[in-house]
Design an enzyme around this catalytic site. Structure first.
Site, PDB file in Angstrom:
ATOM      1  N   PHE A 152       2.538  18.700 -40.983  1.00 43.87           N
ATOM      2  CA  PHE A 152       3.023  18.524 -39.605  1.00 43.87           C
ATOM      3  C   PHE A 152       4.207  19.319 -39.477  1.00 43.87           C
ATOM      4  O   PHE A 152       4.977  19.098 -40.085  1.00 43.87           O
ATOM      5  CB  PHE A 152       3.236  16.985 -39.269  1.00 43.87           C
ATOM      6  CG  PHE A 152       3.777  16.936 -37.860  1.00 43.87           C
ATOM      7  CD1 PHE A 152       2.515  16.608 -36.771  1.00 43.87           C
ATOM      8  CD2 PHE A 152       5.123  16.972 -37.494  1.00 43.87           C
ATOM      9  CE1 PHE A 152       3.156  16.673 -35.348  1.00 43.87           C
ATOM     10  CE2 PHE A 152       5.618  16.975 -36.028  1.00 43.87           C
ATOM     11  CZ  PHE A 152       4.388  16.886 -35.264  1.00 43.87           C
ATOM     12  N   ASP A 237      10.367  23.358 -44.494  1.00 41.32           N
ATOM     13  CA  ASP A 237      10.629  22.625 -43.452  1.00 41.32           C
ATOM     14  C   ASP A 237      11.118  21.207 -43.719  1.00 41.32           C
ATOM     15  O   ASP A 237      10.463  20.233 -44.205  1.00 41.32           O
ATOM     16  CB  ASP A 237       8.975  22.339 -42.706  1.00 41.32           C
ATOM     17  CG  ASP A 237       9.435  21.468 -41.314  1.00 41.32           C
ATOM     18  OD1 ASP A 237      10.337  21.073 -41.166  1.00 41.32           O
ATOM     19  OD2 ASP A 237       8.351  21.548 -40.467  1.00 41.32           O
ATOM     20  N   LYS A 266      15.685  17.648 -36.089  1.00 44.09           N
ATOM     21  CA  LYS A 266      15.952  16.327 -35.748  1.00 44.09           C
ATOM     22  C   LYS A 266      17.425  15.996 -35.877  1.00 44.09           C
ATOM     23  O   LYS A 266      18.062  15.792 -35.170  1.00 44.09           O
ATOM     24  CB  LYS A 266      15.096  15.484 -36.860  1.00 44.09           C
ATOM     25  CG  LYS A 266      13.474  15.804 -36.512  1.00 44.09           C
ATOM     26  CD  LYS A 266      12.643  14.749 -36.806  1.00 44.09           C
ATOM     27  CE  LYS A 266      11.327  14.940 -36.121  1.00 44.09           C
ATOM     28  NZ  LYS A 266      10.055  15.322 -36.594  1.00 44.09           N
TER      29      LYS A 266
END
Ligand SMILES: *Cc1c(COP(=O)(O)O)cnc(C)c1O
Length: 409
Positions: A152, A237, A266
């Site tokens: 993802f 990531d 985030k």
């Protein structure tokens, strides 16, 4: 009717109204739990009726420091009184400090600031392709990037094109070519997928949306060695796994691995605003020249003010230590969950995925909501636990006890 009771009635009406408005006028690209949050502090949030919930999702790790952390709010408020946006047409007085702080945290030279995680992933993909053409000598248009099964990395058309989740990709093609997918955790498959035109391997060191999937021990080291040997960039990531969540600054740290680029997002925005970045050394980041990439909001002074404070908080190591210590508490509690109801769990630091038997994750999360605990299911039967790192030990213990009760019910 007392004033207080009236208040409650009005607010309960307000919750129903808010949900109805969203259902009527906002796209149905989410299926939220039926709770309308109105206030937050630390690991706790309150709904419009004043009911309190413990937040075990923490905005998918965007809220690693909890809701309204005083240091982060103070940094944002101070900046709100000075300057919020300049665009990159001009310098602002905070981007330099932000770049210095973030690169120091990463042990690298240069940063490229963006806003959302998906934008940072896109930036890393563009960087890797350009590096491949200019530095590795891959023929123009031929660059390949290897990605992982179960990945993802966000929601743009390019990114969903290399996802293997049907609900993320079906109906959104045609997709960008140039990506090859291999099973996550399989070194042999990765070695076979890399050829002379491969410019990068993109991976989450721990797959968050995939259900907190931790690769076998030594996998990240093997990926690092393979990338070095075959002259391929290792793009980590760490948008969800990084910045303290796993008990280290980066999930790669657990194997002592340093990638060629960190992709951050985030928690970098402190739960206040979207802040993302790609961080790499000059030999790689240097491929970008003026006009080749950018963002109206990337590197804005408000984002920098919050991001600087986030990095300074992380540089003390206290949040990583807290994630480690509370992670042990979490592990012990998860290991004691009713065996018949749990097929498996995976955990690292203050981050866990629990595979439930016989019920959907959604059903369990609805039960938890009624008990005052907010959690989110993923992939049908998995529940993800990722509380703010500022959570109190006793609150964490209480929440997992509630989960145990819910599973028994
Ligand atoms: C959330 C996430 C993204 C996308 O971030 P957005 O800010 O939602 O675009 C990318 N990669 C990982 C690993 C994520 O968890």
């Amino acid at each position: 009717m007392t004033t207080q009771a009236m208040d409650v009635t009005t607010k309960a009406g307000a919750s129903a109204m808010a949900i109805a408005q969203v259902e009527a006028h906002a796209a149905h690209n989410y299926h939220p739990l039926p709770v309308v949050l109105a206030r937050g502090e630390g690991a706790w949030v309150w709904d419009a009726d004043g009911r309190r919930y413990l937040d075990l999702l923490a905005g998918y790790s965007a809220l690693n420091f909890g809701h309204l952390h005083p240091r982060l709010v103070a940094a944002a408020e101070a900046q709100l009184g000075r300057l919020t946006l300049t665009s990159r047409a001009f310098h602002n007085d905070l981007l330099g400090t932000f770049a210095v702080e973030v690169t120091a945290l990463c042990g690298m030279d240069m940063l490229l600031p963006m806003n959302t995680g998906a934008e940072a992933v896109e930036t890393a993909l563009k960087m890797a392709r350009k590096w491949g053409y200019e530095r590795k000598g891959v023929p123009e248009g031929a660059a390949k990037i290897v990605v992982m099964g179960g990945n993802f990395h966000g929601r743009t058309t390019t990114i969903v094109g290399f996802s293997d989740d049907p609900s993320a990709r079906n109906g959104f093609g045609p997709f960008t070519p140039g990506f090859v997918r291999v099973p996550f955790g399989d070194v042999t498959a990765l070695a076979e997928a890399i050829d002379d035109e491969t410019v990068a391997v993109l991976l989450e060191p721990i797959q968050g949306e995939g259900g907190v999937v931790i690769p076998p021990d030594g996998y990240l080291r093997a990926v690092r060695a393979l990338c070095t040997e075959r002259d391929v960039l290792m793009l980590a990531d760490e948008i969800q796994s990084g910045l303290g969540r796993t008990g280290e600054t980066f999930a790669c740290d657990h194997e002592g691995v340093v990638p060629d680029a960190y992709i951050l997002g985030k928690a970098l925005g402190g739960g206040i605003l979207p802040v993302s970045a790609v961080v790499a050394n000059r030999d790689v980041m240097g491929v970008f020249r003026p006009g080749e990439h950018g963002s109206t909001f990337g590197g804005n002074p408000l984002a920098c003010a919050v991001g600087i404070e986030v990095v300074r908080m992380l540089r003390t190591g206290e949040y990583q230590a807290r994630a480690r210590e509370l992670g042990e508490v979490l592990w012990d509690r998860l290991a004691a969950l009713p065996a018949g109801q749990v097929a498996a769990f995976r955990a690292r630091g203050l981050w866990a995925g629990i595979d439930i038997v016989g019920r959907t994750g959604r059903d369990v999360c609805e039960g938890l909501l009624r008990r005052g605990v907010l959690a989110k299911d993923t992939h049908g039967s998995t529940i993800r636990i990722a509380p703010p790192l500022v959570i109190e030990r006793s609150d964490l213990e209480w929440a997992i006890d509630e989960l145990a009760e819910e599973l028994r019910s």
